[in-house]
Design an enzyme around this catalytic site. Sequence first.
Site, mmCIF file in Angstrom:
data_model
loop_
_atom_site.group_PDB
_atom_site.id
_atom_site.type_symbol
_atom_site.label_atom_id
_atom_site.label_comp_id
_atom_site.label_asym_id
_atom_site.label_seq_id
_atom_site.Cartn_x
_atom_site.Cartn_y
_atom_site.Cartn_z
ATOM 1 N N LYS A 39 -10.134 -8.265 -2.519
ATOM 2 C CA LYS A 39 -11.090 -7.151 -2.603
ATOM 3 C C LYS A 39 -10.461 -5.978 -3.359
ATOM 4 C CE LYS A 39 -9.453 -6.000 1.989
ATOM 5 N NZ LYS A 39 -9.488 -6.449 3.380
ATOM 6 N N TYR A 261 2.593 23.962 -10.867
ATOM 7 C CA TYR A 261 1.581 24.732 -10.134
ATOM 8 C C TYR A 261 2.136 25.255 -8.814
ATOM 9 C CZ TYR A 261 -2.182 23.037 -13.159
ATOM 10 O OH TYR A 261 -3.005 22.761 -14.226
HETATM 11 C C1 LIG Z 1 -8.377 -6.918 3.908
HETATM 12 C C2 LIG Z 1 -8.569 -8.005 4.907
HETATM 13 C C3 LIG Z 1 -7.620 -9.031 5.039
HETATM 14 C C4 LIG Z 1 -6.279 -8.985 4.342
HETATM 15 O O1 LIG Z 1 -5.472 -8.066 5.043
HETATM 16 P P1 LIG Z 1 -3.954 -7.766 4.616
HETATM 17 O O2 LIG Z 1 -3.465 -6.885 5.695
HETATM 18 O O3 LIG Z 1 -4.015 -7.097 3.296
HETATM 19 O O4 LIG Z 1 -3.245 -9.069 4.564
HETATM 20 C C5 LIG Z 1 -7.908 -10.068 5.893
HETATM 21 N N1 LIG Z 1 -9.065 -10.093 6.600
HETATM 22 C C6 LIG Z 1 -9.995 -9.110 6.525
HETATM 23 C C7 LIG Z 1 -11.223 -9.190 7.345
HETATM 24 C C8 LIG Z 1 -9.768 -8.039 5.682
HETATM 25 O O5 LIG Z 1 -10.668 -7.055 5.607
#
Ligand SMILES: *Cc1c(COP(=O)(O)O)cnc(C)c1O
Length: 366
Positions: A39, A261
């Site tokens: 994702k 800044y």
């Molecule tokens: C993002 C996500 C993962 C992966 O998690 P990591 O901690 O990055 O390994 C797995 N399952 C779900 C439901 C997620 O949202």
Amino acid sequence: MSNPDTSGGILTIDLGALVDNWRLLKSRLNGADCAAAIKADAYGLGAERAVIALAQAGCHDFFIAQLDEGILLRRILNGAGLNGEIHVLGIPLDGAEGRQSLIEHRLTPVLNALADIDIWKTHHRDAPADIHIDTGMLRLGLPPSEVETLKDDPRRSQGLNISYVISHLACAEDRQTAMNGEQLASFTETLTLFPACKASLANSAGIFLGPQYHFDLGRPGAALYGVNPTPGMANPMAQVVRLQGKILQIRDVDTPQSVGYGATHRIIQKGRIATVGVGYADGYLRSLSGRGYGFLGEHRVPLVGRVSMDLITFDVSDVPEQVAHPGALIDLIGVNNPVDDVAEAASSIGYEILTSLGARYHRAYI
Ligand SMILES: *Cc1c(COP(=O)(O)O)cnc(C)c1O
């Protein structure tokens, strides 16, 4: 994707290390399958290159958050002549158009409520779907009350084509907490409602909690991209990301002066300041102001003053002039300062550092 000669930063993504990480995680899963959470554009690294590399290595299951990510991912896989199951974690199912897109692009929705189950059963009972049981995140998934309803009336979820029953761990990085065991027990109990179904619980850190957490499929994300899934212990993962910022100008200072800044940092001794063409607009978090650091080869250089939108400044007074010069590259993320260290300096987590990586860097995939 800008020109390496003129861009303020160069982001190098090691696809070999990514694939090595997937293989390592798979080997830790004792025979269970290993998916990839990709994702948010593969956590900011670029979904297209990451997915093709992973699919070619044998990864079959991909988890994304939103419908559009799924559609893009299906195009990527189709374009490369590759197959794979694409699981969409959070999708509202009440609109017919969204559901039709899922079918058209062969995407597997994650059903997060009894209402989702009812809708999917009514319209697309033969098309694959996952069921998400909430065991302690209070975000998505069937809440305990709906699991009770299912216990009283198991037919409610029967007749579906279920790919996986999943749940998600809240504190997998913390090996000591009782919550992992509680979520595992709750999930295991709920699975008795789905005796013939495959199951998935572990994210990256969950894979390292032991075989009882593995079920049929691991769903790592962060560890694939080099984030340490076992904080407090040595990182078993290979480094995937290197970020180098380019020195645009060196300023010699011989009278007391302030930098940047807010004039938050004052130079009182004779010294040299290197200005680098990376800033918070590139995802170099502003919380690194006065706290970040980089490496010029083996020379550790502190970030001084505030992070601005397009620029940051480093004190290079102790670095020889033939090393610290305009055009030279400072490692902002590298072997000496991996993503977890940068995250710590920013009071953040590796996930945020990666998903913030900006669009202006020249990206190189090796
Ligand atoms: C993002 C996500 C993962 C992966 O998690 P990591 O901690 O990055 O390994 C797995 N399952 C779900 C439901 C997620 O949202």
